[in-house]
Structure formats: C-alpha cells, structure tokens
Design a protein around this motif. Structure first.
Motif, PDB file in Angstrom:
ATOM      1  N   PHE A  63       0.840  -1.193   0.000  1.00 52.40           N
ATOM      2  CA  PHE A  63       0.000   0.000   0.000  1.00 52.40           C
ATOM      3  C   PHE A  63       0.874   1.240   0.000  1.00 52.40           C
ATOM      4  O   PHE A  63       1.880   1.289   0.703  1.00 52.40           O
ATOM      5  CB  PHE A  63      -0.887   0.046   1.258  1.00 52.40           C
ATOM      6  N   GLU A  64       0.481   2.242  -0.764  1.00 47.54           N
ATOM      7  CA  GLU A  64       1.143   3.543  -0.743  1.00 47.54           C
ATOM      8  C   GLU A  64       0.365   4.448   0.204  1.00 47.54           C
ATOM      9  O   GLU A  64      -0.856   4.559   0.085  1.00 47.54           O
ATOM     10  CB  GLU A  64       1.143   4.176  -2.140  1.00 47.54           C
ATOM     11  N   LEU A  65       1.064   5.091   1.132  1.00 45.41           N
ATOM     12  CA  LEU A  65       0.420   6.008   2.070  1.00 45.41           C
ATOM     13  C   LEU A  65       1.143   7.345   2.047  1.00 45.41           C
ATOM     14  O   LEU A  65       2.370   7.408   2.166  1.00 45.41           O
ATOM     15  CB  LEU A  65       0.443   5.449   3.493  1.00 45.41           C
ATOM     16  N   GLY A  66       0.378   8.429   1.910  1.00 39.17           N
ATOM     17  CA  GLY A  66       0.935   9.768   1.981  1.00 39.17           C
ATOM     18  C   GLY A  66       1.172  10.168   3.426  1.00 39.17           C
ATOM     19  O   GLY A  66       0.732   9.477   4.354  1.00 39.17           O
ATOM     20  N   ASP A  69      -1.714  10.067   5.957  1.00 36.20           N
ATOM     21  CA  ASP A  69      -2.227   8.745   6.293  1.00 36.20           C
ATOM     22  C   ASP A  69      -1.194   7.849   6.979  1.00 36.20           C
ATOM     23  O   ASP A  69      -1.535   6.805   7.505  1.00 36.20           O
ATOM     24  CB  ASP A  69      -2.746   8.043   5.038  1.00 36.20           C
ATOM     25  N   ALA A  70       0.065   8.268   6.934  1.00 37.07           N
ATOM     26  CA  ALA A  70       1.117   7.435   7.529  1.00 37.07           C
ATOM     27  C   ALA A  70       1.526   7.988   8.895  1.00 37.07           C
ATOM     28  O   ALA A  70       0.909   7.676   9.901  1.00 37.07           O
ATOM     29  CB  ALA A  70       2.316   7.343   6.570  1.00 37.07           C
ATOM     30  N   PHE A  71       2.532   8.846   8.922  1.00 38.62           N
ATOM     31  CA  PHE A  71       3.064   9.341  10.198  1.00 38.62           C
ATOM     32  C   PHE A  71       2.787  10.817  10.412  1.00 38.62           C
ATOM     33  O   PHE A  71       3.346  11.429  11.318  1.00 38.62           O
ATOM     34  CB  PHE A  71       4.563   9.058  10.270  1.00 38.62           C
ATOM     35  N   GLY A  72       1.919  11.378   9.587  1.00 36.35           N
ATOM     36  CA  GLY A  72       1.526  12.770   9.744  1.00 36.35           C
ATOM     37  C   GLY A  72       2.502  13.728   9.093  1.00 36.35           C
ATOM     38  O   GLY A  72       3.617  13.362   8.734  1.00 36.35           O
TER      39      GLY A  72
END
Length: 150
Positions: A63-66, A69-72
């Motif tokens: 999954f790709e997370l920006g 959505d990931a660590f802020g």
C-alpha cells in the motif's frame, strides 16, 4: 476458507515500511520477529489498520500512504531550539543523532538533532517519518477472530 481480518481480529504479520527512494525504514523481517496486533487497540494509525481490513491469512499486499495517512505531516511546533548548556558538556551533538529526553511526567521521548549553531541546538520531536510518503508491505501470517460479545 482463509481467515479474513475484521475490526476485532488479532493478526500476526510481517511488515516492511519503505521510503520513496526504496530504502527500508523499518521491517519485522530484518529482526526475524513478526508483529502481533489486535485491531483497534491503537498500536497502528487508523490508516494503517484500514489497509489490513479484509486481508486474508497467507496473503501479501503493498500500500502507498501519503504523510497524512502514515506518520503525519511535519509539525513545526515540534522543532525546538535549545541552549547547548542544557546538554552534558561531554555529549557529542551531531546532526542526525537521536537523543532521549525525559518529559515532566517521566515518560521518555526521542528527539533528533537537526543542527548545531554556536550555543543553539535544534531538536526535532516529530516522528522520524513525519512528512514522508511510504510504502507499507505486509504478509499476513495468522488471523484469529475475537468474540465481539466480550
């Protein structure tokens, strides 16, 4: 039929978090010990948990997370300029060094030295991956369903 991850599942899984350049930021496989998680316990962000919902035992996904959505995102309020005198005189303060700080309540929090200029030390208390887009790779090893009536 494979067991599927639901909102109350306990999950045993391997994960790898990669940065945009492909470098590995963290991986359970490097340590040879999978992660164990009870969905909804707060150990993962809601976005990371959402990636796991519906996956089945034995499957692998990426999954790709920006940053949001990931660590802020990077919070500028978490970057502090401190007097050099607040550190031990013999402490080597080099850019990139991770130091441990004790909060007033006794909890430990890591800070990353971002710069040293004269008597000023810049310390960043953001998560080290804040502001980063990441790839979250998972391999689901086991899924146990929990009773929701408990």
């Amino acid at each position: 039929m494979s067991k599927q991850i639901g909102p109350q599942s306990e999950v045993l899984f391997h994960f790898t978090i990669k940065l945009q350049d492909g470098s590995v930021a963290d991986s359970t496989q490097l340590h040879g010990k999978p992660a164990k998680l009870k969905m909804g316990d707060g150990s993962l962000t809601p976005s990371f948990e959402a990636c796991l919902l519906g996956l089945t035992e034995g499957s692998s996904h990426s999954f790709e997370l920006g940053p949001d959505d990931a660590f802020g995102p990077v919070n500028p309020d978490n970057i502090h300029h401190m007097e050099r005198s607040r550190f031990a005189a013999d402490m080597s303060l080099e850019e990139g060094a991770i130091l441990s700080f004790t909060q007033p309540n006794g909890a430990e929090i890591p800070g990353i030295v971002r710069g040293v200029a004269g008597d000023s030390v810049t310390v960043d208390f953001n998560h080290p991956l804040a502001g980063c887009q990441v790839t979250f790779e998972v391999e689901i090893l086991a899924v146990e369903q929990q009773d929701v009536d408990k």
